[in-house]
Design a protein around this motif. Sequence first.
Motif: not given
Length: 110
Positions: A37-55
Amino acid sequence: MRVQLRFSPVIPTIASFLLAALWALSVFAGWGAQAFCAGGEAASLCSQRLSTVSAVSGLFAVLAACCTVAAWLLPWPRHQPQAFARLMGAGVLAWVVAEGVLFLGGLLVR
């Protein structure tokens, strides 16, 4: 004639701990967010989706941890090398699946 391969129980245990450390650092220390998610425009949205993947990945991580702990703490795997090897093998395999889900999911959330 049956060939028996003997290995030290330390080898799969160390492998399990190393995979657990890699997974934990990727999920809890931000390695996954930095990688995907680093360097992307929508880092917060990417982080939210990544937290779902992490779960989802966490489900396999819990299974892996349970297999590893069961192999060492339950009496029957400690007395039967074949049962110990199966439980530790299942634990290591579950760690690999947890890492794979985290990696592939991270690629998809990009």
